[in-house]
Design a protein around this motif. Sequence first.
Motif, PDB file in Angstrom:
ATOM      1  N   GLY A  39     -28.401  33.674   3.057  1.00  0.00           N
ATOM      2  CA  GLY A  39     -29.140  34.089   2.128  1.00  0.00           C
ATOM      3  C   GLY A  39     -29.219  35.488   2.070  1.00  0.00           C
ATOM      4  O   GLY A  39     -28.369  36.404   2.149  1.00  0.00           O
ATOM      5  N   ASN A  40     -30.401  36.052   1.655  1.00  0.00           N
ATOM      6  CA  ASN A  40     -30.570  37.520   1.226  1.00  0.00           C
ATOM      7  C   ASN A  40     -30.393  38.403   2.756  1.00  0.00           C
ATOM      8  O   ASN A  40     -29.469  39.361   2.769  1.00  0.00           O
ATOM      9  CB  ASN A  40     -31.922  37.853   1.083  1.00  0.00           C
ATOM     10  CG  ASN A  40     -32.316  37.592  -0.471  1.00  0.00           C
ATOM     11  OD1 ASN A  40     -31.537  37.362  -1.463  1.00  0.00           O
ATOM     12  ND2 ASN A  40     -33.406  36.802  -0.414  1.00  0.00           N
ATOM     13  N   ILE A  41     -30.777  37.672   4.046  1.00  0.00           N
ATOM     14  CA  ILE A  41     -30.730  38.471   5.023  1.00  0.00           C
ATOM     15  C   ILE A  41     -29.165  38.300   5.689  1.00  0.00           C
ATOM     16  O   ILE A  41     -28.593  39.148   6.043  1.00  0.00           O
ATOM     17  CB  ILE A  41     -31.772  37.890   6.049  1.00  0.00           C
ATOM     18  CG1 ILE A  41     -33.120  38.628   5.708  1.00  0.00           C
ATOM     19  CG2 ILE A  41     -31.452  38.699   7.572  1.00  0.00           C
ATOM     20  CD1 ILE A  41     -34.474  37.980   6.318  1.00  0.00           C
ATOM     21  N   ASP A  96     -23.509  27.854   5.220  1.00  0.00           N
ATOM     22  CA  ASP A  96     -24.771  27.736   4.473  1.00  0.00           C
ATOM     23  C   ASP A  96     -24.571  26.285   3.853  1.00  0.00           C
ATOM     24  O   ASP A  96     -23.597  25.894   3.480  1.00  0.00           O
ATOM     25  CB  ASP A  96     -24.715  28.800   3.392  1.00  0.00           C
ATOM     26  CG  ASP A  96     -26.200  29.010   2.734  1.00  0.00           C
ATOM     27  OD1 ASP A  96     -26.747  30.137   3.031  1.00  0.00           O
ATOM     28  OD2 ASP A  96     -26.691  27.958   2.216  1.00  0.00           O
ATOM     29  N   LYS A 114     -21.716  29.403  -1.154  1.00  0.00           N
ATOM     30  CA  LYS A 114     -22.095  31.002  -1.254  1.00  0.00           C
ATOM     31  C   LYS A 114     -21.039  31.583  -1.394  1.00  0.00           C
ATOM     32  O   LYS A 114     -19.964  31.538  -0.937  1.00  0.00           O
ATOM     33  CB  LYS A 114     -22.819  31.399  -0.184  1.00  0.00           C
ATOM     34  CG  LYS A 114     -24.403  30.713  -0.058  1.00  0.00           C
ATOM     35  CD  LYS A 114     -25.405  31.777  -0.594  1.00  0.00           C
ATOM     36  CE  LYS A 114     -26.615  30.853  -0.757  1.00  0.00           C
ATOM     37  NZ  LYS A 114     -27.660  31.619  -1.305  1.00  0.00           N
ATOM     38  N   VAL A 143     -31.673  30.717   8.322  1.00  0.00           N
ATOM     39  CA  VAL A 143     -32.029  29.817   7.266  1.00  0.00           C
ATOM     40  C   VAL A 143     -33.426  30.069   6.839  1.00  0.00           C
ATOM     41  O   VAL A 143     -34.217  30.610   7.332  1.00  0.00           O
ATOM     42  CB  VAL A 143     -31.745  28.339   7.810  1.00  0.00           C
ATOM     43  CG1 VAL A 143     -30.459  28.211   8.113  1.00  0.00           C
ATOM     44  CG2 VAL A 143     -32.777  28.231   8.882  1.00  0.00           C
ATOM     45  N   ASN A 186     -35.605  22.218   8.014  1.00  0.00           N
ATOM     46  CA  ASN A 186     -34.989  22.869   8.911  1.00  0.00           C
ATOM     47  C   ASN A 186     -35.637  22.898  10.226  1.00  0.00           C
ATOM     48  O   ASN A 186     -34.997  23.504  11.310  1.00  0.00           O
ATOM     49  CB  ASN A 186     -34.725  24.250   8.564  1.00  0.00           C
ATOM     50  CG  ASN A 186     -33.736  24.278   7.418  1.00  0.00           C
ATOM     51  OD1 ASN A 186     -32.777  23.530   7.308  1.00  0.00           O
ATOM     52  ND2 ASN A 186     -33.708  25.288   6.663  1.00  0.00           N
ATOM     53  N   LEU A 225     -34.274  35.137  14.417  1.00  0.00           N
ATOM     54  CA  LEU A 225     -35.292  35.904  13.368  1.00  0.00           C
ATOM     55  C   LEU A 225     -35.738  35.236  12.402  1.00  0.00           C
ATOM     56  O   LEU A 225     -36.117  35.763  11.327  1.00  0.00           O
ATOM     57  CB  LEU A 225     -34.567  37.528  13.237  1.00  0.00           C
ATOM     58  CG  LEU A 225     -34.403  38.349  14.628  1.00  0.00           C
ATOM     59  CD1 LEU A 225     -32.982  38.097  15.078  1.00  0.00           C
ATOM     60  CD2 LEU A 225     -34.584  39.736  14.006  1.00  0.00           C
ATOM     61  N   ARG A 255     -37.465  31.414  11.578  1.00  0.00           N
ATOM     62  CA  ARG A 255     -38.762  30.516  11.814  1.00  0.00           C
ATOM     63  C   ARG A 255     -38.732  30.086  13.150  1.00  0.00           C
ATOM     64  O   ARG A 255     -37.801  29.434  13.481  1.00  0.00           O
ATOM     65  CB  ARG A 255     -38.953  29.679  10.655  1.00  0.00           C
ATOM     66  CG  ARG A 255     -39.567  30.271   9.320  1.00  0.00           C
ATOM     67  CD  ARG A 255     -40.865  31.147   9.575  1.00  0.00           C
ATOM     68  NE  ARG A 255     -41.036  31.699   8.122  1.00  0.00           N
ATOM     69  CZ  ARG A 255     -41.829  31.127   7.116  1.00  0.00           C
ATOM     70  NH1 ARG A 255     -42.589  29.952   7.440  1.00  0.00           N
ATOM     71  NH2 ARG A 255     -42.199  31.745   5.961  1.00  0.00           N
ATOM     72  N   ASP A 260     -37.869  36.219  17.821  1.00  0.00           N
ATOM     73  CA  ASP A 260     -38.698  37.102  17.040  1.00  0.00           C
ATOM     74  C   ASP A 260     -39.851  36.291  16.472  1.00  0.00           C
ATOM     75  O   ASP A 260     -40.830  36.750  16.110  1.00  0.00           O
ATOM     76  CB  ASP A 260     -37.991  37.945  15.908  1.00  0.00           C
ATOM     77  CG  ASP A 260     -39.093  38.924  15.302  1.00  0.00           C
ATOM     78  OD1 ASP A 260     -39.586  39.636  15.790  1.00  0.00           O
ATOM     79  OD2 ASP A 260     -38.927  39.104  13.938  1.00  0.00           O
ATOM     80  N   GLY A 306     -39.393  41.888  10.129  1.00  0.00           N
ATOM     81  CA  GLY A 306     -39.410  42.807   8.644  1.00  0.00           C
ATOM     82  C   GLY A 306     -40.580  43.683   8.774  1.00  0.00           C
ATOM     83  O   GLY A 306     -40.901  44.161   7.652  1.00  0.00           O
TER      84      GLY A 306
END
Length: 630
Positions: free
Chosen positions: A381-383, A402, A406, A432, A438, A459, A461, A485, A516
């Motif tokens: 995704g974004n990260i 993914d 994508k 993810v 998940n 990093l 969840r 993290d 972040g």
Amino acid sequence: MSENRIFIFDFDSTFIQIEALEELAAIALKDHPHRQAIINQMKDITNQGVEGGISFAESLQKRIKLFHANRGHLDTLVRRLRRKISVSITRNKAFFLDNTDRIYIVSGGFHEFIDPIVKPYGISRDHIYANTFKFDEYDNIIGYDENNILAQEDGKVALLKSLRLNGDIYVIGDGYTDYQMREAGLANRFYAFTENIRRNGVIEKADHVTPSFDEFLYENKLPMSISYPKNRIEVLLLENVHSEGIRLLQNEGFNVDYIKSSLDEDELAERISNVWILGLRSKTQVTNKVLAKAERLLAIGAFCIGTDQVDLNECARRGIAVFNAPFSNTRSVVELAIGEIIMLMRGVFAKSMNMHQGVWEKSAQHNFEIRGKKLGIVGYGNIGSQLSVLAEALGMEVHFYDIVEKLSLGNARKCRSLRELLRKVDVVTLHVDGNRANTNLFGEKEFRLMKDGSIFLNLSRGFIVDSAALLKYIQKGKILGAAVDVFQREPKSNDEPFVSELQGLPNVILTPHIGGSTEEAQHNIADFVARKMIDYVNSGDTLNSVNFPNLQLPTLRNAHRLIHIHENKPGMLAQINSILAEREINIVGQYLKTNETIGYVITDIAKKYDQGVIDDLKKIPGTIRLRILY
Ligand code: NAI
């Protein structure tokens, strides 16, 4: 249209945003070594004058003596002032042009710079009362006409008396001398204009405080260029939102209140009834109970990534748009991940701990460059995708997996399954999203599939990884190093202790959910969310809203915009259009989008409409909210 009302405007800090004489001094003193000190001295004198501390005549005399200027400086000043007209005055230029015979400028400033600035607003020389400079033969300013009534004590009062204007006189200004016209009984009302400066001594005396010219027009039921004065739009920001967010919303003219902490359900329910825009972070819960009291609430800005704290469906049902900052801290997470991959590949943390204990162990064993290594990104995704680009730039070979299709960036290679990825790569990093499906995505089976001597990063969840399984595979040596993290159990505040089975392992980097958390990310989040809310209020734009159908709208020009939010059911658009057709209202543009809960229809119509249309549109069964912008 404005019957017998006469409007008297002050110039400095009212018609324009600044004090023109100070700006003239700044221009004339450009290369002077004590420029700022002299300007500060002028500011002090100005403030004493406008707040009523010293006489205006004395203030003018003192200020003029502080610098030497000439006609060339005045030309520069006029060019600068053209860009410094007060924002709400510029916005309402039409009002000036439509009321030229009722508008006067009465100022302690000077014709030389006032006349060219107000001329495009239809204000002619015979409606401008101001001082004039005296020049020598070389065009240097050598003083001013001391006989001018406005250069004297109580000049504005004396001037207004002499004008014998016929009508109700409304004075709009930021200074004490403006109020004095009202005090002397020569004006019916005095409006303290606070868009550029707030002077408490003046505010106290005002009949009405007007933070923008829109407010003045609205209060007096005069035509204005926007639908509603922005200063009447109340914004409540909770949880210490970054100052950039406060600044942007204040600059927009909204009435912004901010609180450092969050509010609990009861406190928020009590406070919310007047709030139009609510800003919060992760701690404030916006529940049904709160929303039931939120009569005016238009939008909620979550100044963070997650929006679990807000009841999104209930917000949609009530026509409240919710925004967040989905990618404002992406780069921060990516940089940390890259740094950690390098640190782990070189065993830096373990070596550093040894050094602190006096152990010097120089060796190249199990130390690797990241160049040429295979990076496996789970969740593109974004990260994930941003990490892909940066890792590749550092020479890594990127593979990703993914669950949705994508576009691979650069030379990144797509894996068809998680299994395929895990067997291939040297470094596995999880990005993810945090949806509950998940939970334990990564456990015994996944670690077993990884190559011997791999590096592992989480990093995303905490609940995504079975940390007992991770511990086991680190202890077995299969995982050479890990960086974590995010945790299943994270302390709620910095005062609570942190406990994890991963503590004490030299090859594991532990960080307190700071992927972040950078100054830049906080600034970007504030900037992004504040602008989203401003766009939504001003134009109805919902791009990136998390609960509203996403519509990016063109800027509104010479039209009214009807924003109709309704329950998503068939036939709504037809009903809207038949109401408009019955009244022969021309549609300039129309945009519709729906989601599972609501429909969002934007209709731009030609300028004129009557209240009946609005009432009819509101009566369409299933209407949640109707907003009109122009
Ligand atoms: P995103 O929503 O843009 O990307 C997540 C991607 O994961 C999506 O492409 C999705 O299709 C994919 N995905 C979901 N489930 C998957 C699965 N089971 N297998 C493979 N792919 C799957 O999210 P974004 O912004 O990239 O954030 C990623 C994670 O990073 C989130 O969990 C977020 O909470 C976390 N995050 C952590 C921060 C920190 O401080 N450590 C800061 C910001 C985000």
